[in-house]
Design a protein around this motif. Structure first.
Motif, short mmCIF file in Angstrom:
data_model
loop_
_atom_site.label_atom_id
_atom_site.label_comp_id
_atom_site.label_asym_id
_atom_site.label_seq_id
_atom_site.Cartn_x
_atom_site.Cartn_y
_atom_site.Cartn_z
N TYR A 15 0.85 -1.18 0.00
CA TYR A 15 0.00 0.00 0.00
C TYR A 15 0.89 1.23 0.00
N LEU A 16 0.63 2.14 -0.93
CA LEU A 16 1.46 3.33 -1.02
C LEU A 16 0.63 4.54 -1.41
N MET A 17 1.11 5.71 -1.00
CA MET A 17 0.43 6.94 -1.33
C MET A 17 0.80 7.39 -2.74
N GLN A 18 -0.21 7.88 -3.45
CA GLN A 18 0.00 8.37 -4.81
C GLN A 18 -0.92 9.57 -5.01
N ASN A 19 -0.32 10.76 -5.02
CA ASN A 19 -1.09 11.99 -5.09
C ASN A 19 -2.06 12.07 -3.91
N TYR A 20 -3.37 12.10 -4.18
CA TYR A 20 -4.35 12.16 -3.08
C TYR A 20 -5.03 10.80 -2.89
N SER A 21 -4.32 9.74 -3.18
CA SER A 21 -4.87 8.40 -3.06
C SER A 21 -3.92 7.48 -2.31
N VAL A 22 -4.48 6.42 -1.73
CA VAL A 22 -3.68 5.29 -1.29
C VAL A 22 -4.01 4.14 -2.23
N VAL A 23 -2.97 3.55 -2.83
CA VAL A 23 -3.13 2.53 -3.85
C VAL A 23 -2.60 1.20 -3.33
N HIS A 24 -3.33 0.13 -3.62
CA HIS A 24 -2.86 -1.23 -3.34
C HIS A 24 -2.18 -1.77 -4.59
N TRP A 25 -0.90 -2.11 -4.47
CA TRP A 25 -0.15 -2.67 -5.59
C TRP A 25 0.03 -4.16 -5.37
N SER A 26 -0.37 -4.95 -6.36
CA SER A 26 -0.18 -6.40 -6.33
C SER A 26 1.02 -6.75 -7.19
N SER A 27 2.07 -7.27 -6.58
CA SER A 27 3.24 -7.65 -7.36
C SER A 27 2.99 -8.93 -8.16
N LEU A 28 1.94 -9.67 -7.81
CA LEU A 28 1.56 -10.84 -8.59
C LEU A 28 0.84 -10.42 -9.87
N LEU A 29 -0.13 -9.53 -9.73
CA LEU A 29 -0.91 -9.09 -10.88
C LEU A 29 -0.25 -7.95 -11.65
N LYS A 30 0.76 -7.34 -11.03
CA LYS A 30 1.48 -6.21 -11.64
C LYS A 30 0.54 -5.05 -11.95
N ARG A 31 -0.36 -4.79 -11.02
CA ARG A 31 -1.23 -3.63 -11.23
C ARG A 31 -1.70 -3.09 -9.88
N GLY A 32 -2.13 -1.84 -9.92
CA GLY A 32 -2.56 -1.16 -8.72
C GLY A 32 -4.05 -0.90 -8.71
N LYS A 33 -4.59 -0.72 -7.51
CA LYS A 33 -6.01 -0.44 -7.35
C LYS A 33 -6.17 0.61 -6.25
N GLU A 34 -6.93 1.64 -6.53
CA GLU A 34 -7.13 2.69 -5.54
C GLU A 34 -7.97 2.18 -4.38
N ILE A 35 -7.46 2.38 -3.17
CA ILE A 35 -8.15 1.92 -1.97
C ILE A 35 -8.80 3.08 -1.22
N LEU A 36 -8.14 4.21 -1.25
CA LEU A 36 -8.64 5.39 -0.52
C LEU A 36 -8.38 6.63 -1.37
N ASN A 37 -9.43 7.43 -1.57
CA ASN A 37 -9.29 8.68 -2.30
C ASN A 37 -9.68 9.83 -1.37
N VAL A 38 -8.73 10.73 -1.12
CA VAL A 38 -8.99 11.85 -0.22
C VAL A 38 -8.89 13.18 -0.97
N ALA A 39 -9.00 13.13 -2.31
CA ALA A 39 -8.99 14.36 -3.10
C ALA A 39 -10.31 15.11 -2.94
N LYS A 40 -11.37 14.35 -2.66
CA LYS A 40 -12.70 14.94 -2.43
C LYS A 40 -12.99 14.86 -0.93
N PRO A 41 -14.05 15.52 -0.46
CA PRO A 41 -14.37 15.46 0.97
C PRO A 41 -14.45 14.03 1.48
#
Length: 315
Positions: A15-41
Motif C-alpha cells: 500500500y502506497l500513497m499516490q497523489n491524493y490516493s492510497v493505492v494497493h499494488w499487487s506484485s503478482l498481478l502487476k497492477r494497482g487499485k485505488e483503496i482510498l481517495n482523499v482528493a474529495k471530501p
C-alpha cells in the motif's frame, strides 16, 4: 519531510500513497487499485457513539500505516483517517488539532497488553493521542515539551518511544503517559524509530545522520551507532524475524544491516530520488522502497537472497 508512505502486508501486497490516493499494488498481478481517495471530501460511513468523527475537506496525506486490516493515514492539517481494508468507505475521520503546528507526523496501529487494538497519532502540536478501534473514541492524550515527529510502541504494548524536536528520545509508559527514561546521545532532532521483535532493542533515526540502538536493559548509553551516507535517517524498520534492520535517508540511500552479526555486516542500496518509505514484507522475503521523485517515482522491490544473506534487486 517525514516520510512513511509505504507499507507491505505480504510479499505481494503493498500500500502506497499516490497523489491524493492510497493505492494497493499487487506484485503478482502487476497492477494497482485505488483503496482510498482523499482528493474529495472524506465522509465517515460509520456512526460511533462518543467518537469525534468529522467530514473532512481534501486531505494531503503526510504519513500512513497498514496493520491488521486497518489503514490509518494522517494529514498535513492535523487530520486522521481510518479505513478497514475489507470494507467500503472510511470508518472514521477527524481533525485532531487545528493549530498552526497541526501536521500529523506519524500514525501507528498496535495492540495493548490485553490485546485490544489501538491507533496512535503523533503531532507537531507536541501531543500524542490514542484512539480505540471499537468506536474510535479518544482514550488518552499525552503532552510533551516539543513537537513529536515519531512514536513506536514496544512489541508487548507497554512502552512508547517518543521522538521529536529534541536531542533526547523518551521512553514512556503506554498506560499512563509517564516518562520512564530519557535516551541521550543524538546531536539533533529525531524522526524515526522501530523496535526489534524481541522488545529489547530500540532503534532511533536522527537528523545527525545516525541511527542509534538502545538496549532497554541498560539505557545509560546507546549500544551502537550506525552511520548513514549523507543525510538524516528518516525511516527505520526491523524485519519481522529480527534478522535485518533497514534505514533510509531522505534520498538516494537505503542501508540494510544483518542483526545477527551485531550490525557489522551491511548492504547499501544506492538509488535515485526522494525516498517515500521502506517496508519489509511480513515473511521477510522482500524489502519495498518507495521513490517519491516527480520524474522517477516508482516502487522498488528487493528480494532476500538466501545463499549470501543479502537482498537482491528485482527492479
Amino acid at each position: 519531510m517525514l516520510r512513511n508512505l509505504l507499507w507491505a502486508t505480504s510479499k505481494h501486497d503493498v500500500y502506497l500513497m499516490q497523489n491524493y490516493s492510497v493505492v494497493h499494488w499487487s506484485s503478482l498481478l502487476k497492477r494497482g487499485k485505488e483503496i482510498l481517495n482523499v482528493a474529495k471530501p472524506v465522509v465517515p460511513t460509520s456512526k460511533y457513539p462518543g467518537s469525534l468523527a468529522q467530514i473532512l475537506p481534501r486531505v494531503q496525506i503526510s504519513t500512513m500505516t497498514v496493520k491488521d486490516n486497518l489503514m490509518v493515514a494522517g494529514g498535513f492539517q492535523g487530520e486522521l483517517v481510518c479505513k478497514y481494508l475489507n470494507q467500503s468507505g472510511v470508518a472514521f475521520s477527524t481533525k485532531i488539532t487545528t493549530g498552526v503546528n497541526a501536521i500529523t507526523n506519524a500514525v501507528d496501529v498496535y495492540r495493548n497488553p490485553s490485546g485490544s487494538m489501538r491507533v496512535m497519532s503523533a503531532n507537531n502540536d507536541a501531543q500524542v493521542r490514542v484512539f480505540d478501534t471499537e468506536n474510535f473514541a479518544r482514550l488518552s492524550c499525552y503532552s510533551f515539551p516539543w513537537s513529536v515527529n515519531n512514536t513506536s510502541v514496544s512489541p508487548d504494548g507497554k512502552l512508547i518511544a517518543v521522538l521529536g524536536d529534541s536531542t533526547e528520545c523518551l521512553l514512556v509508559d503506554a498506560q499512563s503517559g509517564k516518562v520512564i527514561s530519557s535516551l541521550k546521545g543524538h546531536l539533533d532532532y529525531s524522526f524515526a524509530s522501530d523496535w526489534h521483535p524481541n522488545g529489547q532493542i530500540l532503534a532511533t533515526g536522527n537528523q545527525d545522520t545516525t541511527c542509534r540502538l538502545w538496549d532497554i536493559r541498560n539505557l545509560s548509553e546507546s549500544a551502537a551507532v550506525l552511520k548513514g551516507r549523507m543525510g538524516a535517517i528518516r525511516a527505520v524498520r526491523f524485519s519481522s524475524d529480527g534478522r535485518f534492520m533497514a534505514m533510509a535517508e531522505p534520498a538516494d540511500f537505503v542501508h540494510i544491516f544483518d542483526t545477527s552479526s551485531d550490525y557489522a555486516k551491511a548492504q547499501e542500496i544506492d538509488l535515485f530520488g526522494e525516498i517515500a518509505g521502506i517496508s519489509f514484507s511480513p515473511d521477510t522475503e522482500a524489502l519495498f522502497v518507495g521513490v517519491a521523485d516527480r520524474r522517477y517515482g516508482s516502487l522498488l522491490e528487493y528480494n532476500r537472497r538466501h545463499y549470501n544473506r543479502y537482498m537482491d534487486s528485482i527492479l
